[in-house]
Design an enzyme around this catalytic site. Structure first.
Site, mmCIF file in Angstrom:
data_model
loop_
_atom_site.group_PDB
_atom_site.id
_atom_site.type_symbol
_atom_site.label_atom_id
_atom_site.label_comp_id
_atom_site.label_asym_id
_atom_site.label_seq_id
_atom_site.Cartn_x
_atom_site.Cartn_y
_atom_site.Cartn_z
ATOM 1 N N LYS A 13 46.130 33.059 49.228
ATOM 2 C CA LYS A 13 46.940 33.465 50.391
ATOM 3 C C LYS A 13 46.674 34.931 50.776
ATOM 4 O O LYS A 13 46.564 35.245 51.954
ATOM 5 C CB LYS A 13 48.438 33.342 50.083
ATOM 6 C CG LYS A 13 48.912 31.933 49.805
ATOM 7 C CD LYS A 13 50.425 31.881 49.646
ATOM 8 C CE LYS A 13 50.962 32.706 48.485
ATOM 9 N NZ LYS A 13 50.571 32.222 47.153
ATOM 10 N N ARG A 88 59.743 31.815 49.710
ATOM 11 C CA ARG A 88 59.446 31.174 48.427
ATOM 12 C C ARG A 88 60.403 30.020 48.152
ATOM 13 O O ARG A 88 60.234 29.306 47.177
ATOM 14 C CB ARG A 88 59.650 32.142 47.280
ATOM 15 C CG ARG A 88 58.566 33.169 46.917
ATOM 16 C CD ARG A 88 57.267 32.635 46.475
ATOM 17 N NE ARG A 88 56.616 33.236 45.354
ATOM 18 C CZ ARG A 88 55.713 34.210 45.381
ATOM 19 N NH1 ARG A 88 55.356 34.781 46.501
ATOM 20 N NH2 ARG A 88 55.125 34.601 44.278
ATOM 21 N N ARG A 124 41.081 36.931 37.651
ATOM 22 C CA ARG A 124 41.326 37.862 38.764
ATOM 23 C C ARG A 124 41.473 39.292 38.243
ATOM 24 O O ARG A 124 42.099 39.530 37.224
ATOM 25 C CB ARG A 124 42.613 37.452 39.487
ATOM 26 C CG ARG A 124 43.005 38.406 40.592
ATOM 27 C CD ARG A 124 43.941 37.791 41.572
ATOM 28 N NE ARG A 124 45.290 37.590 41.052
ATOM 29 C CZ ARG A 124 46.277 37.069 41.769
ATOM 30 N NH1 ARG A 124 46.057 36.653 43.011
ATOM 31 N NH2 ARG A 124 47.472 36.918 41.248
ATOM 32 N N ARG A 157 46.445 42.163 36.735
ATOM 33 C CA ARG A 157 47.868 42.109 37.063
ATOM 34 C C ARG A 157 48.638 41.674 35.834
ATOM 35 O O ARG A 157 48.231 40.742 35.143
ATOM 36 C CB ARG A 157 48.101 41.129 38.214
ATOM 37 C CG ARG A 157 48.162 41.812 39.558
ATOM 38 C CD ARG A 157 48.230 40.846 40.693
ATOM 39 N NE ARG A 157 49.387 39.943 40.648
ATOM 40 C CZ ARG A 157 49.747 39.154 41.650
ATOM 41 N NH1 ARG A 157 49.056 39.163 42.774
ATOM 42 N NH2 ARG A 157 50.784 38.357 41.533
ATOM 43 N N ARG A 168 54.901 31.047 36.594
ATOM 44 C CA ARG A 168 54.809 31.174 38.061
ATOM 45 C C ARG A 168 54.512 29.820 38.697
ATOM 46 O O ARG A 168 55.053 29.489 39.752
ATOM 47 C CB ARG A 168 53.717 32.196 38.423
ATOM 48 C CG ARG A 168 54.143 33.621 38.085
ATOM 49 C CD ARG A 168 52.962 34.551 38.022
ATOM 50 N NE ARG A 168 52.330 34.766 39.304
ATOM 51 C CZ ARG A 168 51.071 35.151 39.460
ATOM 52 N NH1 ARG A 168 50.306 35.355 38.407
ATOM 53 N NH2 ARG A 168 50.573 35.325 40.655
HETATM 54 P P1 AMP Z 1 52.734 37.251 44.526
HETATM 55 O O1 AMP Z 1 51.864 38.459 44.653
HETATM 56 O O2 AMP Z 1 53.093 36.631 45.837
HETATM 57 O O3 AMP Z 1 52.193 36.256 43.524
HETATM 58 O O4 AMP Z 1 54.124 37.775 43.925
HETATM 59 C C1 AMP Z 1 54.199 38.404 42.662
HETATM 60 C C2 AMP Z 1 55.636 38.379 42.176
HETATM 61 O O5 AMP Z 1 56.471 39.100 43.083
HETATM 62 C C3 AMP Z 1 56.260 36.981 42.094
HETATM 63 O O6 AMP Z 1 55.949 36.306 40.894
HETATM 64 C C4 AMP Z 1 57.745 37.340 42.188
HETATM 65 O O7 AMP Z 1 58.221 37.873 40.972
HETATM 66 C C5 AMP Z 1 57.734 38.459 43.216
HETATM 67 N N1 AMP Z 1 57.843 37.925 44.598
HETATM 68 C C6 AMP Z 1 56.896 37.959 45.560
HETATM 69 N N2 AMP Z 1 57.333 37.380 46.689
HETATM 70 C C7 AMP Z 1 58.593 36.961 46.428
HETATM 71 C C8 AMP Z 1 59.572 36.266 47.177
HETATM 72 N N3 AMP Z 1 59.342 35.875 48.450
HETATM 73 N N4 AMP Z 1 60.751 35.991 46.589
HETATM 74 C C9 AMP Z 1 61.012 36.370 45.309
HETATM 75 N N5 AMP Z 1 60.129 37.012 44.541
HETATM 76 C C10 AMP Z 1 58.915 37.313 45.080
#
Ligand code: AMP
Length: 223
Positions: A13, A88, A124, A157, A168
């Site tokens: 994404k 989410r 990654r 990360r 996740r």
């Molecule tokens: P991502 O980079 O989108 O994989 O997000 C990394 C982490 O940020 C996720 O595992 C959540 O802990 C937090 N996070 C990102 N977007 C959201 C969201 N829309 N709602 C809640 N937590 C989020």
């Protein structure tokens, strides 16, 4: 136009959001990036979010909705924006509609099977200087471990460790996958295969945006 990129962690994404921004001119709004910046800056919100993020849990809905609301109210989002990592869950999707009602939207799910996701996430790496994303299996920079864009060193990360990846993916299945049905019922859902090269996947997404699936292409495509 609101473009929502949906799909599990590691489906691409973020990368595709960057390409959509470049080609179609809508800014990418990534909640993961906003939260990671808050963590790096040691803001009160970042300090609270960090523990949840490192465990693979979601950050509180109201907080995330507030962050997105603030971001999409800026002038550069007036014509539209691309969402990466938000919403989410259904509560966030409803929050979005309340914050920015009546905006045309298209939801594009990037579909990748679970084994491939785990493989991608484990290899990654992210540049600690500029945040550029690399993958040791699919794209190695000319000089190992050094960012081609800024010369920064690679880091992993915190949430790309095996046990956090599993959490996740579990959270995705439990909460986020329900959005597929939600957006199907709204009549705005589209799915694309996430296999192949970055360019292959972007070709599928751009075709959807250009062919008027959401009429997002209207004269906004740049050469
Ligand atoms: P991502 O980079 O989108 O994989 O997000 C990394 C982490 O940020 C996720 O595992 C959540 O802990 C937090 N996070 C990102 N977007 C959201 C969201 N829309 N709602 C809640 N937590 C989020």
């Amino acid at each position: 136009m609101r473009i929502i990129l949906l799909g599990p962690p590691g489906c691409g994404k973020g990368t595709q959001g960057d390409l959509v921004e470049k080609r179609f001119g809508y800014p990418k709004v990534s909640t993961g990036d906003i939260l990671r910046r808050a963590v790096a800056d040691r803001t009160p919100l970042g300090i609270r979010a960090e523990t949840l993020m490192n465990k693979g849990f979601l950050v509180n809905d109201e907080i995330v909705i507030g962050l997105v609301g603030e971001r999409i109210s800026r002038p550069d989002c007036r014509e539209g924006y691309v969402l990466d990592g938000f919403p989410r869950n259904i509560f966030q999707a409803q929050g979005l509609e309340e914050m920015d009602p009546g905006r045309r939207e298209i939801v594009i799910e990037i579909k990748v099977d679970e084994a491939a996701l785990i493989n991608r996430l484990e290899s990654r790496r992210v540049c600690s200087g500029c945040g550029a994303v690399y993958n040791l299996k699919f794209y190695r920079p000319a000089q190992d471990g050094v960012c081609e864009a800024c010369g920064g060193v690679f880091s992993r990360r915190e949430d790309d460790r095996a046990e956090v990846i599993a959490e996740r993916l579990r959270v995705y299945k439990e909460q986020t996958e329900k959005l597929v049905d939600y957006y199907l019922k709204k009549g705005v859902y589209h799915g694309v295969g996430g296999e192949g090269t970055v360019e292959d996947v972007f070709g599928r997404i751009a075709a959807l945006l250009n062919d008027g699936a959401g009429k997002a292409g209207e004269n906004r495509a740049r050469p």
